[in-house]
Enzyme design. Structure first.
Site, PDB file in Angstrom:
ATOM      1  N   LYS A  81     -29.057  29.524  43.910  1.00  0.00           N
ATOM      2  CA  LYS A  81     -28.699  28.204  44.435  1.00  0.00           C
ATOM      3  C   LYS A  81     -27.195  27.973  44.456  1.00  0.00           C
ATOM      4  CE  LYS A  81     -29.336  25.635  40.080  1.00  0.00           C
ATOM      5  NZ  LYS A  81     -27.951  25.162  39.931  1.00  0.00           N
ATOM      6  N   ASP A  82     -26.424  28.771  43.699  1.00  0.00           N
ATOM      7  CA  ASP A  82     -24.970  28.626  43.674  1.00  0.00           C
ATOM      8  C   ASP A  82     -24.279  29.387  44.805  1.00  0.00           C
ATOM      9  OD1 ASP A  82     -25.029  27.021  41.431  1.00  0.00           O
ATOM     10  OD2 ASP A  82     -24.784  28.693  40.034  1.00  0.00           O
ATOM     11  N   THR A 128     -27.640  12.888  35.936  1.00  0.00           N
ATOM     12  CA  THR A 128     -27.752  14.033  36.833  1.00  0.00           C
ATOM     13  C   THR A 128     -26.480  14.134  37.655  1.00  0.00           C
ATOM     14  OG1 THR A 128     -28.920  15.026  38.711  1.00  0.00           O
ATOM     15  CG2 THR A 128     -28.982  12.626  38.548  1.00  0.00           C
ATOM     16  N   SER A 130     -26.459  15.874  40.417  1.00  0.00           N
ATOM     17  CA  SER A 130     -26.958  16.308  41.720  1.00  0.00           C
ATOM     18  C   SER A 130     -27.255  15.126  42.639  1.00  0.00           C
ATOM     19  CB  SER A 130     -28.231  17.143  41.533  1.00  0.00           C
ATOM     20  OG  SER A 130     -28.921  17.306  42.741  1.00  0.00           O
ATOM     21  N   ARG A 132     -28.790  15.478  45.405  1.00  0.00           N
ATOM     22  CA  ARG A 132     -30.159  15.730  45.860  1.00  0.00           C
ATOM     23  C   ARG A 132     -31.165  15.067  44.939  1.00  0.00           C
ATOM     24  NH1 ARG A 132     -33.634  18.893  43.611  1.00  0.00           N
ATOM     25  NH2 ARG A 132     -32.012  19.897  42.363  1.00  0.00           N
ATOM     26  N   ARG A 133     -30.998  15.263  43.638  1.00  0.00           N
ATOM     27  CA  ARG A 133     -31.919  14.661  42.681  1.00  0.00           C
ATOM     28  C   ARG A 133     -31.827  13.146  42.703  1.00  0.00           C
ATOM     29  NH1 ARG A 133     -29.934  19.028  38.268  1.00  0.00           N
ATOM     30  NH2 ARG A 133     -31.466  20.679  38.669  1.00  0.00           N
ATOM     31  N   ARG A 150     -21.890  16.043  33.696  1.00  0.00           N
ATOM     32  CA  ARG A 150     -21.459  17.411  33.986  1.00  0.00           C
ATOM     33  C   ARG A 150     -21.418  18.227  32.706  1.00  0.00           C
ATOM     34  NH1 ARG A 150     -20.603  20.979  36.443  1.00  0.00           N
ATOM     35  NH2 ARG A 150     -18.488  21.261  37.142  1.00  0.00           N
ATOM     36  N   GLY A 151     -21.294  19.531  32.895  1.00  0.00           N
ATOM     37  CA  GLY A 151     -21.231  20.453  31.771  1.00  0.00           C
ATOM     38  C   GLY A 151     -22.354  21.469  31.845  1.00  0.00           C
ATOM     39  N   ARG A 156     -24.625  19.245  28.236  1.00  0.00           N
ATOM     40  CA  ARG A 156     -25.398  18.092  28.709  1.00  0.00           C
ATOM     41  C   ARG A 156     -26.457  17.662  27.696  1.00  0.00           C
ATOM     42  NH1 ARG A 156     -26.812  19.828  34.786  1.00  0.00           N
ATOM     43  NH2 ARG A 156     -26.149  21.882  34.055  1.00  0.00           N
ATOM     44  N   CYS A 244     -23.056  21.097  48.486  1.00  0.00           N
ATOM     45  CA  CYS A 244     -23.032  20.235  47.295  1.00  0.00           C
ATOM     46  C   CYS A 244     -22.812  18.766  47.639  1.00  0.00           C
ATOM     47  CB  CYS A 244     -21.931  20.699  46.351  1.00  0.00           C
ATOM     48  SG  CYS A 244     -22.254  22.314  45.600  1.00  0.00           S
TER      49      CYS A 244
END
Length: 341
Positions: A81-82, A128, A130, A132-133, A150-151, A156, A244
């Site tokens: 996914k990255d 989150t 993201s 998307r989430r 983040r992290g 996290r 992203c």
């Protein structure tokens, strides 16, 4: 005997993933000597800003690919996914391993043990990073608030457990399982609640495209079903020009040699199918005509070529369907809103 070096980022999860790939290769090729080299990336170092605000996925891959280009290493292990859907010239994804769970998971603050996103109190803050989430979950759980976090996984989870800022955080189930923290999963989100990111849960091995010996070696790590699902997903994302900074989500499955892809739209779920036949290519053929055998950056020598073509066409066709329903306007608005944050 052949020596190959594998590069990974410094985080604990990256090391676990790299060791997993190395073990698979050693089992297949006991005479090959494998060296493992750590490296940090820009994406690893910037931990206080949402990914959507600091750039695209190349934040996690550029330095690794530079080492690959300089022949300092022969393989790079990534979370698929990255990886951007278009790789730099001279590189290819030589292996996509069997997918771990692609779903997202809820990790609750200890004080909320036994609850779910549905039963958390109104106004509870969910962490989150993201878009998307957050975009999907805000629609499904309108009584909750969502805040960037983040992290790496360790960081996290520490922020969640040691402070009162978050009632829960959302993480990839695959990462938690690979770290041995499956017991922290309070709830796995099904596709009706939150579709996952393109390539989520799958590991990828990036190599130099013309290095036929290495390509042949890693190709035996491919998991055919995962390859076809991820080609369809990556083709879908590339056609939509997502990354992203925009919330693009998918759900795919393979049944009876048919790839099904379910993107989210305002009108519900769309389904499209393609059947596949058998065909195989060799590393020599690929080296001679690499442009014909790469599919959204993936080279799968031992997966039927017709199947890969069909999977890529499926992803493109579904993206075109959404574009015809106004997806580009939605994505443009999402980018503008993100830029204004």
């Amino acid at each position: 005997k052949m020596f190959s070096s594998i590069l990974f980022t410094l985080f604990q999860l990256a090391r676990i993933q790299t060791d997993y790939v190395a073990e698979k290769l050693k089992n297949l090729y006991p005479d090959v000597n494998l060296g493992i080299v750590p490296m940090s990336t820009i994406g690893d170092k910037i931990l206080d800003t949402a990914l959507s605000k600091i750039g695209e996925k190349s934040l996690f891959t550029k330095e690794l690919e530079n080492a690959l280009e300089r022949n300092e290493v022969d393989l790079v292990v990534h979370s698929l996914k990255d990886l951007p859907t278009t790789l730099p010239d001279g590189f290819t994804i030589g292996a996509v391993l069997q997918r771990e769970s692609p779903y997202d998971a809820v990790v609750l603050h200890p004080k909320n043990s036994g609850l779910t996103l549905d039963s958390l109190p109104d106004g509870s803050v969910i962490g989150t990073s993201s878009l998307r989430r957050a975009a999907q979950l805000k629609k499904r759980f309108s009584h909750l608030e969502f805040k960037d976090i983040r992290g790496n996984l360790n960081t996290r989870l520490k922020k969640l457990d040691e402070k009162e800022d978050y009632s829960a955080i959302i993480l990839a189930a695959a990462g938690l399982k690979r770290m041995g923290w499956e017991t922290r999963i309070s709830q796995v989100l099904n596709p009706e609640d939150c579709m996952y990111a393109v390539g989520q849960g799958a590991l990828a091995v990036e190599v130099r495209a013309r290095d036929s010996d290495i390509l042949e070696m890693v190709s035996n790590l491919h998991h055919p079903e995962t390859v076809l699902r991820c080609i369809a997903e990556r083709a879908f994302l590339r056609r939509l020009e997502g990354g992203c900074s925009v919330p693009v989500a998918v759900h795919t499955e393979v049944k009876d040699s048919v790839v099904r892809n379910f993107p989210e739209t305002d009108s519900g779920i769309c389904e499209e199918t393609r059947r596949s036949k058998a065909c195989r290519i060799t590393s020599k053929q690929f080296a001679e005509e690499s442009a014909d055998f790469q599919h959204v950056g993936v080279t799968a020598l031992n997966v039927p070529q017709f199947s890969q073509v069909a999977a890529e066409k499926l992803g493109v066709a579904l993206a075109d369907l959404l574009l015809s329903q106004g997806a580009m306007e939605i994505l443009t608005t999402a980018r503008k809103l993100n830029d204004a944050r």
